[in-house]
Design an enzyme around this catalytic site. Structure first.
Site, PDB file in Angstrom:
ATOM      1  N   ASP A 183       0.846  -1.101   0.020  1.00  0.00           N
ATOM      2  CA  ASP A 183       0.071  -0.133   0.074  1.00  0.00           C
ATOM      3  C   ASP A 183       0.773   1.095  -0.068  1.00  0.00           C
ATOM      4  OD1 ASP A 183      -2.448   1.619   0.838  1.00  0.00           O
ATOM      5  OD2 ASP A 183      -3.143  -0.072   0.669  1.00  0.00           O
ATOM      6  N   ASN A 192     -13.692   0.870  -7.233  1.00  0.00           N
ATOM      7  CA  ASN A 192     -14.866   1.739  -6.930  1.00  0.00           C
ATOM      8  C   ASN A 192     -15.774   2.352  -7.931  1.00  0.00           C
ATOM      9  OD1 ASN A 192     -14.243   1.333  -4.409  1.00  0.00           O
ATOM     10  ND2 ASN A 192     -13.021   3.086  -4.104  1.00  0.00           N
ATOM     11  N   HIS A 227      -3.596   5.884   3.898  1.00  0.00           N
ATOM     12  CA  HIS A 227      -4.310   4.654   3.238  1.00  0.00           C
ATOM     13  C   HIS A 227      -3.894   3.378   3.810  1.00  0.00           C
ATOM     14  CE1 HIS A 227      -5.868   1.964   0.063  1.00  0.00           C
ATOM     15  NE2 HIS A 227      -6.815   2.954  -0.118  1.00  0.00           N
ATOM     16  N   SER A 274     -11.382  -0.648  -0.938  1.00  0.00           N
ATOM     17  CA  SER A 274     -10.125  -0.520  -0.697  1.00  0.00           C
ATOM     18  C   SER A 274     -10.065  -1.068   1.090  1.00  0.00           C
ATOM     19  CB  SER A 274      -9.492   0.936  -0.365  1.00  0.00           C
ATOM     20  OG  SER A 274      -8.874   1.178  -1.598  1.00  0.00           O
TER      21      SER A 274
END
Length: 409
Positions: A83, A215, A120, A280
């Site tokens: 990530d 998404n 994130h 996510s």
């Protein structure tokens, strides 16, 4: 590839499009050190956050944690988070992150992968393995699992499919049993690509690979994203509080399961928590369940862990669905059972309800035959004769009695 982070009230419209450069790039959203939503689900929160989410977030309210953790909390299971890095300054992640195994594949920042300027990756890691902390009801699903932080992307979209492949190989080398990838690209990638081969190497080592579906699902059209669509990867869509597909969640035949992805609370760099939306944050929810299963069933293969998660999901249809896969993941049901359970090789549709028994045919009577008619007439004749005999005998008795009375006079 693209990190999909959205505002609480504009989940789908804020998502960025994946880039189709020669090497698929991963874009991140959000200005520098700003998380997307505050603890009330609106506005913005800069991190570190002073306050904590005091209550139990809604996805965890649905889980009986004592029952979930009756056999294991994930101790000994190593989960790689590929990530934007994982900040271990947050007290809930300090003891969860193995800094010696971390790696930074980008220029600048900490070499051990614990620098996270975007926030994130820190959120992703918290959903998996955040330790309990006084003052908050938020905790990771596998709060004794170990996080391997691998920084592969940043706010400048520096990540590519080639660096993602390198990150997966690093996770393999450092003993990961679960790999979480909360990134996706719509650029078609074959199994012979660098990323496809890296995924295959992980699966060959019986590592459970979990990836977000993406998404861009507002139009409801089916579309493949990578690495989620590679064979063997457990692709995760987002569900809402009603266990329905979140409007932004990408649909496709590759989707394995869905998991909570709306108003998700998790850790941010430094301290505290914020809320966010997107697949996510659905993927690490499933990765946490996978870590618990690996701890409980250490002899199971990766595809068997995936099959258990899919088979025990709460289904909206009997079989597979392109919007939520095999259903919304049910952590407690997935962990229910004995340690000597026989695993499934792959998920399968639930048995159809038993068919109603066929109606028995009605018996149809035939008209009487001539013999039956003769027998019926004979019966009538005998009965009539008996009646006549009785009448004659009765009449004779009456006449006799009358004559006697007359003679006695």
């Amino acid at each position: 590839m693209l990190y999909r982070k959205t505002a609480a009230l504009t989940a789908a419209t804020a998502a960025l499009a994946a880039l189709a450069a020669p090497h698929a790039a991963y874009a991140t959203e959000g200005p520098g050190r700003t998380a997307r939503a505050g603890l009330d689900g609106s506005g913005e929160c800069t991190f570190p956050m002073k306050e904590q989410f005091a209550g139990r977030p809604w996805p965890l309210q649905r889980v009986l944690l004592d029952e979930l953790w009756q056999d294991t909390k994930g101790k000994g299971v190593r989960v790689a988070v590929i990530d934007t890095g994982v900040d271990n300054a947050n007290p809930q992640l300090k003891d969860a992150v193995d800094t010696s195994a971390g790696r930074n594949l980008l220029k600048g920042g900490k070499s051990d992968g614990t620098g996270d300027e975007v926030g994130h990756g820190t959120k992703v890691a918290g959903i998996i393995a955040a330790r309990p902390r006084k003052g908050t009801g938020f905790v990771g699903l596998a709060p004794e699992a170990t996080i391997i932080p691998i920084r592969q992307n940043d706010e400048k979209n520096s990540g590519k499919d080639t660096t993602m492949a390198t990150a997966i190989d690093h996770a393999i080398a450092k003993g990961a049993k679960v790999i979480n990838i909360s990134q996706d690209t719509t650029k078609p990638l074959t199994e012979d690509s660098d990323l496809g081969k890296a995924v295959a190497r992980a699966l060959a080592k019986d590592i459970v690979v979990v990836a977000s579906a993406g998404n861009d699902g507002m139009d409801g059209k089916l579309k493949e994203t990578y690495p989620a669509a590679f064979p063997g990867v457990l692709a995760v869509a987002s569900s809402d509080r009603n266990n329905e597909r979140a409007a932004f969640s990408q649909a496709g035949e590759f989707v394995g399961v869905a998991a909570p992805g709306v108003d998700i609370v998790s850790t941010v760099p430094g301290n505290g928590q914020c809320t966010d939306n997107g697949t996510s944050f659905s993927a690490p929810y499933v990765a946490g369940v996978a870590a618990l299963l690996v701890a409980k069933y250490p002899g199971w293969k990766a595809n068997e862990i995936v099959a258990r998660i899919e088979q025990t999901a709460e289904r909206s249809v009997n079989g597979h669905d392109a919007f939520v896969g095999w259903g919304v993941v049910d952590p407690v049901r997935a962990l229910a059972g004995d340690k000597d359970d026989v695993p499934l090789e792959a998920a399968r549709p639930d048995p159809a309800p038993p068919k109603a028994p066929a109606p028995e045919p009605a018996l149809m009577a035939m008209s009487e035959t001539s013999q039956e008619r003769s027998e019926r007439y004979a019966t009538y004749a005998v009965a009539l004769a008996a009646v006549l005999v009785c009448v004659v005998a009765g009449t004779a008795t009456v006449v006799r009695d009358v004559r006697r009375r007359r003679g006695s006079r």
